[in-house]
Design a protein around this motif. Structure first.
Motif, short mmCIF file in Angstrom:
data_model
loop_
_atom_site.label_atom_id
_atom_site.label_comp_id
_atom_site.label_asym_id
_atom_site.label_seq_id
_atom_site.Cartn_x
_atom_site.Cartn_y
_atom_site.Cartn_z
N UNK B 39 46.08 39.26 21.33
CA UNK B 39 44.74 39.83 21.24
C UNK B 39 43.74 38.67 21.31
N UNK B 40 42.73 38.82 22.16
CA UNK B 40 41.76 37.73 22.30
C UNK B 40 41.02 37.52 20.99
N UNK B 41 40.77 36.26 20.61
CA UNK B 41 39.98 36.01 19.40
C UNK B 41 38.57 36.56 19.57
N UNK B 42 37.92 36.89 18.46
CA UNK B 42 36.61 37.55 18.50
C UNK B 42 35.57 36.72 19.24
N UNK B 43 35.70 35.37 19.18
CA UNK B 43 34.67 34.54 19.82
C UNK B 43 34.84 34.45 21.33
N UNK B 44 35.97 34.96 21.88
CA UNK B 44 36.09 35.05 23.34
C UNK B 44 35.68 36.46 23.72
N UNK B 45 34.38 36.72 23.66
CA UNK B 45 33.90 38.11 23.67
C UNK B 45 34.11 38.82 25.01
N UNK B 46 34.37 38.08 26.09
CA UNK B 46 34.54 38.73 27.39
C UNK B 46 36.00 39.00 27.75
N UNK B 47 36.89 38.72 26.84
CA UNK B 47 38.32 38.96 27.10
C UNK B 47 38.87 39.96 26.10
N UNK B 48 39.81 40.80 26.57
CA UNK B 48 40.51 41.70 25.65
C UNK B 48 41.79 41.04 25.15
N UNK B 49 42.49 40.43 26.14
CA UNK B 49 43.76 39.79 25.82
C UNK B 49 43.72 38.37 26.36
N UNK B 50 44.44 37.48 25.70
CA UNK B 50 44.59 36.14 26.27
C UNK B 50 46.04 35.97 26.74
N UNK B 51 46.19 35.33 27.89
CA UNK B 51 47.52 35.14 28.49
C UNK B 51 47.76 33.67 28.76
N UNK B 52 48.97 33.24 28.46
CA UNK B 52 49.38 31.89 28.81
C UNK B 52 49.46 31.75 30.32
N UNK B 53 49.21 30.54 30.82
CA UNK B 53 49.30 30.29 32.26
C UNK B 53 50.70 30.56 32.80
N UNK B 54 51.70 30.55 31.92
CA UNK B 54 53.09 30.79 32.33
C UNK B 54 53.22 32.17 32.99
N UNK B 55 52.46 33.14 32.47
CA UNK B 55 52.54 34.52 32.95
C UNK B 55 52.22 34.61 34.44
N UNK B 56 51.36 33.73 34.92
CA UNK B 56 50.84 33.84 36.29
C UNK B 56 51.71 33.13 37.32
N UNK B 57 52.74 32.46 36.86
CA UNK B 57 53.55 31.65 37.78
C UNK B 57 54.70 32.46 38.37
#
Lengths: 109, 277
Positions: B39-57
């Motif tokens: 879950x994205x931290x509250x201060x990253x207000x434009x994101x719902x979820x945060x993903x590691x760069x590993x996911x995109x490889x």
């Protein structure tokens, strides 16, 4: 002698008799091809690992000859069938005559 | 009506965003579970979820990181171990002379960068601080082989731990500077970090998927240059791509940006040393 050469090997600690295991090896080596030139246009002399051997209890498992086009830090992975407990010995032969060695024990059962 | 069309557009855009390689896969390294989404931290207000760069490889690159033997970064970690016990400087001391147990560094990477006595410190500062003050040795170059090997070794001790960077108190001002830099358009292409890594992550950029630009796996081994890359070194690469003049490695701008970016990854696991392309 090539600088900072360091072999690494991964062998399972134990295996069942007749089981085929995966052995992974890597040696940190610059593998200078002998084709490159330095800033002054002089050829950088070839310095590679030219042969890799793995023995098990004195019996040869694999014997590889390596050529100049192989990249830095050569990684060799192969399979071996385990018939008894014993010791794997790995040898890397450098162009300059040095031999790097590593041993790994394996148990059965 | 307009709202409805906008809604449809938004949903299509979102569906497009989620179509990358392995968003439902999981990462286990040497039997240890790594959190690759949170879950994205509250201060990253434009994101719902945060993903590691590993996911995109791609699958191949992903699998390199799942085994410490296959992970090419460990060649450099080994170098770090040698450097750790190498005596250097006028005091004739090595790192190991004071830090007898490497495992004591466990958790440190997860809290970096942090403010100490009013100064924002990165891992590189801690290493060079020790080298200069305690060992009487020359400082290492910010993105040099020795430095990245050492930061990888220290970071590895915290692998799998949750990133929790402090952004309040003394860090608040610097964090705000970092945020401004993140959203500031720069360079001939007039782009900000957010244009790629917030608005378009998961989409293709040339032949590659854009990631969220998380820094939880740094220093990271990149297949393109076959070495460990520091966070600031990566920032430079990004800035060159958008035809901007990069800030200085170890400079105030990159420090602040590092703090802000690290905080956007709060909740992910430390992945150091990761493998990327």
């Amino acid at each position: 002698m090539a600088k900072n050469v360091k072999p690494r090997v991964k062998v399972p600690k134990s295996a069942a008799v007749g089981e085929s295991i995966v052995i992974k090896t890597l040696i940190k080596h610059k593998m200078e091809s002998g084709q490159r030139k330095d800033k002054d246009g002089k050829t950088i002399p070839r310095s590679i690992i030219n042969r890799f051997v793995c023995d098990f209890n004195g019996q040869n498992v694999i014997d590889v000859s390596l050529e100049p086009a192989i990249s830095t830090n050569p990684f060799i992975q192969f399979e071996a069938v385990v018939l008894e407990a014993g010791e794997y010995r790995f040898f890397w032969y450098d162009d300059d005559g040095s031999v790097y060695e590593k041993t790994k024990k394996i148990a059965v059962g | 009506m307009i709202i409805k069309i906008l809604m449809t557009l938004y949903i299509t855009a979102l569906a497009g965003t989620l179509a990358w390689a392995g968003e439902d896969s999981s990462l286990t390294v040497e039997g240890q579970e790594i959190k690759i989404s949170a879950q994205a931290p509250a201060h990253a207000e434009n994101l719902d979820m945060v993903y590691s760069g590993w996911v995109f490889r791609t699958d191949e690159t992903q699998s390199l990181q799942m085994d410490d033997f296959d992970n090419p970064a460990f060649v450099f970690v080994d170098e770090g171990i040698d450097l750790f016990s190498k005596v250097d400087g006028s005091e004739v001391k090595s790192c190991a002379g004071c830090h007898t147990n490497l495992a004591d560094f466990s958790g440190l990477r997860a809290s970096m960068p942090k403010v100490v006595d009013g100064k924002l410190l990165s891992m590189e500062d801690l290493v060079n601080g020790c080298r200069v003050k305690r060992m009487g040795a020359d400082p290492w170059k910010w993105s040099g082989t020795e430095m990245t090997a050492m930061t990888a070794l220290i970071g590895l001790q915290s692998r799998g731990m949750e990133i929790q960077v402090k952004i309040d108190g003394e860090a608040a001002e610097l964090w705000k500077t970092g945020k401004e830099l993140y959203y500031a358009r720069v360079g001939q292409l007039d782009m900000s970090c957010a244009n790629c890594h917030e608005d378009n992550y998961g989409n293709m950029i040339r032949a590659d998927h854009l990631s969220q630009g998380q820094i939880n796996g740094f220093p990271t081994y990149r297949l393109k240059n076959a070495k460990l890359n520091s966070v600031h070194g990566r920032f430079k690469g990004c800035m060159k791509n958008i035809r901007a003049t990069p800030y200085k490695e170890g400079g105030d701008e990159f420090r602040a940006l590092e703090l802000y970016l690290a905080s956007r990854g709060n909740g992910l696991s430390v992945e150091t040393p990761s493998v990327r392309n």
